[in-house]
Design a protein around this motif. Structure first.
Motif, short mmCIF file in Angstrom:
data_model
loop_
_atom_site.label_atom_id
_atom_site.label_comp_id
_atom_site.label_asym_id
_atom_site.label_seq_id
_atom_site.Cartn_x
_atom_site.Cartn_y
_atom_site.Cartn_z
N LEU A 188 0.75 -1.28 0.03
CA LEU A 188 -0.07 -0.04 -0.08
C LEU A 188 1.01 1.12 0.06
N PRO A 189 1.80 1.57 1.06
CA PRO A 189 2.59 2.92 1.03
C PRO A 189 3.42 2.65 -0.48
N VAL A 190 3.94 1.60 -0.73
CA VAL A 190 4.78 1.51 -2.12
C VAL A 190 3.94 2.24 -3.23
N THR A 191 2.92 1.62 -3.34
CA THR A 191 1.76 2.03 -4.46
C THR A 191 1.62 3.56 -4.30
N TRP A 192 1.55 4.05 -3.24
CA TRP A 192 1.09 5.49 -3.04
C TRP A 192 2.38 6.24 -3.21
N SER A 193 3.54 5.97 -2.61
CA SER A 193 4.68 6.57 -2.66
C SER A 193 4.98 6.87 -4.00
N TYR A 194 5.14 5.78 -4.71
CA TYR A 194 5.68 5.91 -6.25
C TYR A 194 4.57 6.45 -7.08
N GLY A 195 3.11 6.32 -6.68
CA GLY A 195 2.42 6.89 -7.87
C GLY A 195 1.87 8.20 -7.74
N ARG A 196 2.30 8.92 -6.28
CA ARG A 196 1.90 10.25 -6.37
C ARG A 196 2.17 11.23 -7.64
N LYS A 197 3.35 10.78 -7.94
CA LYS A 197 4.16 11.88 -9.19
C LYS A 197 3.30 11.68 -10.29
N TYR A 198 2.35 10.55 -10.27
CA TYR A 198 1.43 10.12 -11.64
C TYR A 198 0.19 10.67 -11.28
N GLY A 199 -0.03 11.30 -10.27
CA GLY A 199 -1.69 11.75 -10.09
C GLY A 199 -2.40 10.81 -9.45
N VAL A 200 -1.91 9.68 -8.90
CA VAL A 200 -2.52 8.53 -8.31
C VAL A 200 -3.50 9.01 -7.33
N THR A 201 -5.01 8.51 -7.63
CA THR A 201 -6.00 9.02 -6.56
C THR A 201 -6.28 8.02 -5.53
N LEU A 202 -6.87 8.37 -4.25
CA LEU A 202 -7.27 7.14 -3.54
C LEU A 202 -8.37 6.06 -4.07
N GLU A 203 -9.21 6.70 -4.93
CA GLU A 203 -10.21 6.01 -5.80
C GLU A 203 -9.47 4.71 -6.55
N GLN A 204 -8.28 5.36 -6.95
CA GLN A 204 -7.74 4.28 -8.21
C GLN A 204 -6.88 3.09 -7.08
N VAL A 205 -6.21 3.51 -5.99
CA VAL A 205 -5.79 2.62 -5.20
C VAL A 205 -6.68 1.54 -4.68
N ALA A 206 -7.97 2.04 -4.60
CA ALA A 206 -9.31 1.24 -3.97
C ALA A 206 -9.53 0.27 -5.05
N SER A 207 -9.55 0.79 -6.24
CA SER A 207 -9.78 -0.22 -7.49
C SER A 207 -8.73 -1.07 -7.92
N TRP A 208 -7.70 -0.73 -7.70
CA TRP A 208 -6.41 -1.61 -8.23
C TRP A 208 -6.39 -2.73 -7.00
N TRP A 209 -6.56 -2.43 -5.80
CA TRP A 209 -6.18 -3.34 -4.71
C TRP A 209 -7.42 -3.90 -4.03
N SER A 210 -8.62 -3.58 -4.24
CA SER A 210 -9.68 -3.97 -3.49
C SER A 210 -10.66 -4.26 -4.54
N ASP A 211 -11.35 -3.62 -5.26
CA ASP A 211 -12.55 -3.91 -5.98
C ASP A 211 -12.19 -4.85 -7.01
N ARG A 212 -11.18 -4.53 -7.98
CA ARG A 212 -11.08 -5.50 -9.10
C ARG A 212 -10.60 -6.67 -8.53
N PRO A 213 -9.62 -6.98 -7.79
CA PRO A 213 -9.40 -8.37 -7.17
C PRO A 213 -10.33 -9.15 -6.89
N SER A 214 -11.03 -8.49 -5.83
CA SER A 214 -12.10 -9.18 -5.31
C SER A 214 -13.15 -9.69 -6.15
N LYS A 215 -13.46 -8.93 -7.30
CA LYS A 215 -14.27 -9.54 -8.47
C LYS A 215 -13.41 -10.64 -9.18
#
Length: 506
Positions: free
Chosen positions: A397-424
């Motif tokens: 989680l911190p790695v995704t956020w730390s390295y993603g901030r420069k690309y404009g990653v949002t909290l909603e995207q993190v939840a999609s990549w790590w929670s919503d889509r994997p659970s489906k």
């Protein structure tokens, strides 16, 4: 990806039934653990509040009500005063982010048989400390590999009362069962959430590689169950290591030559020759192919995008280490960075991030693949002989956020990549979102808080010294992790009892 998963799994009526059943069974299984030491919080009915809650409808300020292990209401701040809270406990997390717990669909916990590499207790402790509430364990590198009902039973017995988070299992598609539909059906009937295969040698003797014929037969069986096939997509081809130049085994670039992008491209090209059968009306309609740990963001990704455009039921993941590291920066002899497919050049990393942000890569997984330190050959530094695998479970989680901030990653995207889509992908419709009726699987974290990942930082997986992330400064501190309403991690402490649930498909 959304269309692919919707076509494959989310028939509205079935989803509704699954949701209703999940509430019933979640409540029932949770109640059996109340009164024990499963939670750091002595309540089964409570509210948690925050100015930042990630929901399917976006970021809100408000509160989440949990009762009996299930989310029973989600209230915006302006409606909070209307709720009758009586004496129900309220935990106010202020500005910290409340987000669905992470669902990691790709982890190797190596239990039973190689628990000296990891094991369910240490692996799920690390998961809880990192905000991961659900793990799907790979059928290797445990011993024996999970390729039959009998070997699945061994894994289930090894996990019972030893897991702090919920754990499910992938089964193995190998030559011995791929051409035997009865054997595959018995493995699926025993409860695996789907199957995993390798198109190249796995490095594990009882998990041999499969070819396209095996995969085609496996998909025809999986179609009946509507479960996925996960594929390690590399195929052995000519190496670039015999190019006449000096090939120092302590140089990472030497190792990179042994697994060029052509290995991924060749495997994916072969694989996609059979995924066309997963289209609507195809012979394997209902099956789904998921390509794990994509490293090549060029020709391999282009092939996947083309297949999706034609209607193939295909998704793809990559991993935080491919998004954080580049070949140019890996020190001489530092075999902590060895994995397969390999970490590639910085330009490729940029393309991976571009694909993430544009939605061409569907989700993230850890591919946590530890071993004993001596097998990493840290003192010798020989990339060609060292065991491959990145240890990262607690930090994704911190790695995704730390390295993603420069690309404009949002909290909603993190939840999609790590929670919503994997659970489906895993068919876990009761997980993956902060929504009424879902399991109260929740991570609370502070994205702005920085920390040094050094020897003084508490690390809970078995062998911290082999992690390539040691020495990094990261942003995103996990404060609390709830699994089905149980506070399993909070303020740096774990619940004393391991009360995670086994996730079996029937």
């Amino acid at each position: 990806m959304e269309r692919s998963l919707l076509q494959w799994r989310l028939l509205p009526l079935l989803a509704l039934i699954a949701s209703l059943l999940s509430v019933f069974f979640a409540s029932r299984s949770y109640q059996t653990t109340q009164g024990s030491k499963c939670s750091l919080l002595p309540h089964d009915h409570f509210w948690i509040s925050s100015k930042r809650i990630v929901t399917p409808d976006g970021l809100i300020s408000g509160s989440v009500e949990v009762n009996g292990g299930v989310i029973v209401s989600v209230v915006k701040e302006e409606d909070w005063s209307k709720k009758q809270r009586s004496r129900v406990k309220v935990i106010d997390y202020g500005e910290a982010v409340i987000m669905p717990g992470l669902v990691d669909v790709h982890a190797h916990l190596d239990d039973p048989g190689r628990s000296e590499w990891e094991g369910f207790p240490s692996g799920t402790k690390a998961a809880a400390a990192g905000g991961i509430t659900t793990l799907i364990d790979m059928p290797l590198n445990s011993d024996p590999s999970t390729v039959s009902p009998e070997t699945l039973k061994l894994k289930i017995e090894a996990a019972k009362k030893r897991i702090l988070v919920d754990v499910g299992f992938w089964g193995g598609l190998v030559p011995d069962n791929a051409l035997n539909s009865t054997a595959l059906e018995s493995l699926l009937d025993a409860g695996v959430l789907g199957l995993k295969s390798f198109m190249c040698p796995s490095g594990i003797n009882d998990f041999p590689m499969t070819n396209v014929t095996h995969i085609k037969e496996g998909l025809s069986v999986l179609a009946k169950y509507k479960r996925p096939l996960l594929v390690h997509a590399e195929v052995e081809m000519d190496s670039e290591i015999d190019d006449g130049t000096d090939n120092d085994p302590r140089s990472y670039l030497t190792y990179l030559k042994t697994r060029p992008t052509s290995w991924e491209e060749g495997a994916i090209r072969n694989l996609l020759s059979v995924t066309e059968n997963t289209r609507i009306g195809g012979s394997a309609e209902g099956a789904h192919v998921h390509i794990v740990h994509l490293s090549d963001a060029s020709s391999s990704l282009d092939l996947i995008k083309e297949a999706k455009g034609k209607g193939d039921s295909v998704t793809v993941e990559t991993c935080p280490h491919y998004l954080a590291f580049s070949a140019e920066e890996i020190p001489q002899g530092d075999t902590r960075f060895k994995c397969s497919p390999p970490i590639r050049h910085a330009a490729n990393r940029e393309k991976l991030w571009e694909a993430m942000m544009e939605g061409d890569i569907d989700m993230l997984s850890s591919d946590h693949s530890p071993t004993k330190p001596e097998l990493k050959l840290l003192s010798d530094g020989n990339f060609l002989k060292a065991w491959g695998g990145i240890s990262s479970l607690q930090f994704v989680l911190p790695v995704t956020w730390s390295y993603g901030r420069k690309y404009g990653v949002t909290l909603e995207q993190v939840a999609s990549w790590w929670s919503d889509r994997p659970s489906k992908l895993a068919g876990l419709h009761s997980k993956g979102a902060i929504a009424v009726g879902k399991h109260a699987d929740i991570v609370v974290w502070e994205p702005e808080v920085e920390f040094d990942l050094d020897e003084d930082h508490p690390i809970h997986f078995k062998h911290p010294s082999i992690s390539a992330f040691l020495g990094r400064k990261l942003s995103g501190k996990v404060i609390s992790t709830f699994v089905r309403g149980n506070l399993v991690f909070g303020e740096g402490k774990h619940a004393s009892d391991a009360c995670g649930s086994l996730l079996l498909a029937y």
